[in-house]
Design an enzyme around this catalytic site. Structure first.
Site, short mmCIF file in Angstrom:
data_model
loop_
_atom_site.label_atom_id
_atom_site.label_comp_id
_atom_site.label_asym_id
_atom_site.label_seq_id
_atom_site.Cartn_x
_atom_site.Cartn_y
_atom_site.Cartn_z
N ARG A 1 0.65 -0.94 -0.09
CA ARG A 1 -0.05 -0.40 -0.10
C ARG A 1 0.76 1.71 0.17
O ARG A 1 1.95 1.11 0.43
CB ARG A 1 -1.12 -0.11 1.51
CG ARG A 1 -1.62 -1.33 1.20
CD ARG A 1 -2.61 -1.44 2.68
NE ARG A 1 -3.82 0.41 2.27
CZ ARG A 1 -4.86 0.26 2.09
NH1 ARG A 1 -5.25 -1.23 1.34
NH2 ARG A 1 -5.42 0.82 1.99
N HIS B 1 -4.26 -21.90 35.26
CA HIS B 1 -4.14 -23.49 34.76
C HIS B 1 -5.48 -23.48 34.31
O HIS B 1 -6.65 -23.43 35.68
CB HIS B 1 -3.72 -24.29 35.67
CG HIS B 1 -3.23 -25.35 34.73
ND1 HIS B 1 -2.64 -26.13 33.21
CD2 HIS B 1 -4.11 -26.94 34.98
CE1 HIS B 1 -2.84 -26.88 32.78
NE2 HIS B 1 -3.46 -27.83 34.35
#
Ligand code: NAI
Length: 470
Positions: free
Chosen positions: A273, A447
């Protein structure tokens, strides 16, 4: 004549964030936009592509549902529905931005802005002109797709990313020119939806700026999604095929030998771009432009060569990322409104690439650290050792952390695998705040979660990962 403290041209993630933040700090702010609020990212880039990628993820999950003990037969894609969902997601976010601007007290002026002098902007809409006077200005006009200067580049079947997102039906076949971020994201979207995709990349690798260990799974999956990949290949011309669609001619970069041409319904050009200045009048006003790339030159305060005129985002060249533009907006507004100088800091810019698997990086890569002559220690942890990844059924990939060998301070990192683009946030925070690997290792991680892989990679820099035998 309307008078403001700050006039901003362009309402993308640079301009609209600057407007909201400037108004919050008490400035009278005008935001000038010729199109829809949200800019390329929200309307034609980050958001619509992510909405389509979600469709491909769901499709793939349903195709693999057996693995998880679910039976889903005859799974098909209704692309029209996928497109209308994408449009609804975009529409909802645009409304959200409009309401934030309205509630923030920003004056939004619809029309095309032109610089008249260093304090005056002319806003043109449907032939009507309004003059805006401002103490400070911010240019945030973004970028536009680049085009290859080759024969056939303007033929009807050639699309840029904007036009690719406007397709209402899937083509049967597609050639993508360019294996950068846009080319790769679209290769996955269309390839996964069953389009016969051929991707042609000039360099020897796709996503060539990244360390190659991070990209190899995406390359493998691209092939598994049926995408034909030609690297080290240069497109030389395109023509209309006698049977309809495109005939794309290309050759080997190394030898110059022609490679058999590819026929496709459509061609997507994704070769970068370039900053968009349009007829803004930047050069006429004497604002300095980069000789290479054509972006507006800015200093670390985001000021142009005319100090009360700032420029942010893609129009400044550099890292063309929405979140960089938004952060530059904060820096520019702080400098306009504050007493002290605020400097833009690029040490911890995350990159999030929505391939399959996702890839994300931040800070220095191994290649860059070596180029800087920095002695580093690299810690890794594979998702194959992470309980959550295994439960998800998505345990390919790994986390990599890069630390200064002497101090243990994290200078970069990368993640490839499940949730990579979200996981990079923790590493970004660590790099930005100068945390050591030990500090990350000693932070309790819930966890079973994917971020435990980051903690383990931090352990790997020290005495070794806990859940991995040598
Ligand atoms: P890019 O610069 O990332 O990639 C363009 C690719 O085209 C390069 O790999 C280049 O080698 C290749 N190329 C150039 N000429 C060629 C030729 N003649 N034949 C074959 N290949 C050729 O640009 P891209 O992908 O268009 O993206 C534009 C900008 O938008 C980038 O700055 C990118 O970072 C940003 N972006 C970021 C996203 C994200 O962070 N998730 C998503 C989409 C865009």
């Amino acid at each position: 004549m309307q008078e403001f403290d700050i006039a901003i041209i362009g309402a993308g993630p640079g301009g609209y964030v600057a407007a909201i933040y400037g108004a919050r700090l008490g400035a009278r702010v005008a935001l000038i936009e010729k199109d829809t609020e949200g800019g390329t990212c929200l309307n034609r880039g980050c958001i619509p592509t992510k909405a389509l990628i979600r469709t491909t993820e769901i499709y793939k999950t349903l195709q693999e549902a057996n693995r998880y003990g679910c039976l889903a037969d005859n799974v098909r894609v209704d692309y029209k529905r996928a497109v209308s969902r994408k449009d609804r997601v975009v529409g909802g976010l645009v409304k959200g931005v409009q309401s934030l601007l309205a509630k923030g007290g920003v004056t939004v002026l619809k029309g095309s802005g032109q610089l008249v002098d260093a304090h005056t902007i002319k806003v043109i809409q449907d032939g009507e002109e309004t003059l805006v006077q401002a103490k400070n200005m911010i240019i945030a006009t973004g970028s536009e797709p680049a085009q290859l200067p080759i024969p056939g580049a303007t033929l009807d079947f050639v699309m840029d990313s904007t036009q690719a997102l406007e397709l209402e039906e899937l083509p049967e076949s597609l050639v993508i020119i360019g294996g950068g971020v846009i080319g790769m994201e679209f290769a996955f979207i269309f390839g996964r939806l069953g389009v016969k995709v051929t991707l042609i990349e000039y360099l020897d690798e796709v996503l060539a700026l990244l360390d190659s260990d991070l990209t190899q799974d995406a390359r493998r999956n691209l092939r598994m999604a049926g995408v034909k990949l030609h690297t080290g290949a240069k497109v030389t011309s395109m023509e209309a095929s006698p049977e309809g669609g495109a005939l794309v001619h290309f050759e080997s970069v190394a030898t110059g030998e022609a490679i058999p041409s590819v026929k496709a319904d459509k061609v997507l050009m994704a070769v970068g771009r370039r900053p968009f200045l349009g007829d803004l009048g930047v050069e006429e006003l004497g604002i300095e432009i980069q000789a290479k790339g054509g972006g507006i030159v800015v200093n670390d305060l985001m000021q142009t060569s005319i100090r009360h005129i700032y420029a942010i985002g893609d129009v400044t060249g550099g890292m063309m990322l929405a979140h960089v533009a938004s952060h530059q907006a904060i820096v520019a507004i702080n400098n306009i409104m504050g007493q002290e100088e605020h400097l833009m800091d690029y040490r911890a810019v995350p990159n999030a690439i929505f391939t399959d698997p996702e890839i994300a990086t931040v800070g220095l890569s191994e290649k860059e650290a070596e180029a800087h002559g920095l002695e580093i220690r690299v810690g890794r942890f594979p998702f194959a050792g992470n309980g959550k990844a295994l439960a998800l059924g998505n345990s390919r990939g790994f986390v990599k952390l890069i630390a200064d060998a002497e101090t243990g301070i994290l200078v970069g990192g990368g993640v490839v695998g499940p949730g990579a683009t979200d996981l990079i946030a923790e590493i970004t925070l660590a790099v930005q705040q100068g945390l050591t690997a030990e500090q990350v290792a000693n932070t309790i991680h819930a966890h079973p979660t994917l971020p435990e892989a980051i903690m383990e990679a931090a352990w790997d820099i020290g005495s070794g990962a806990l859940h991995l035998a040598d």
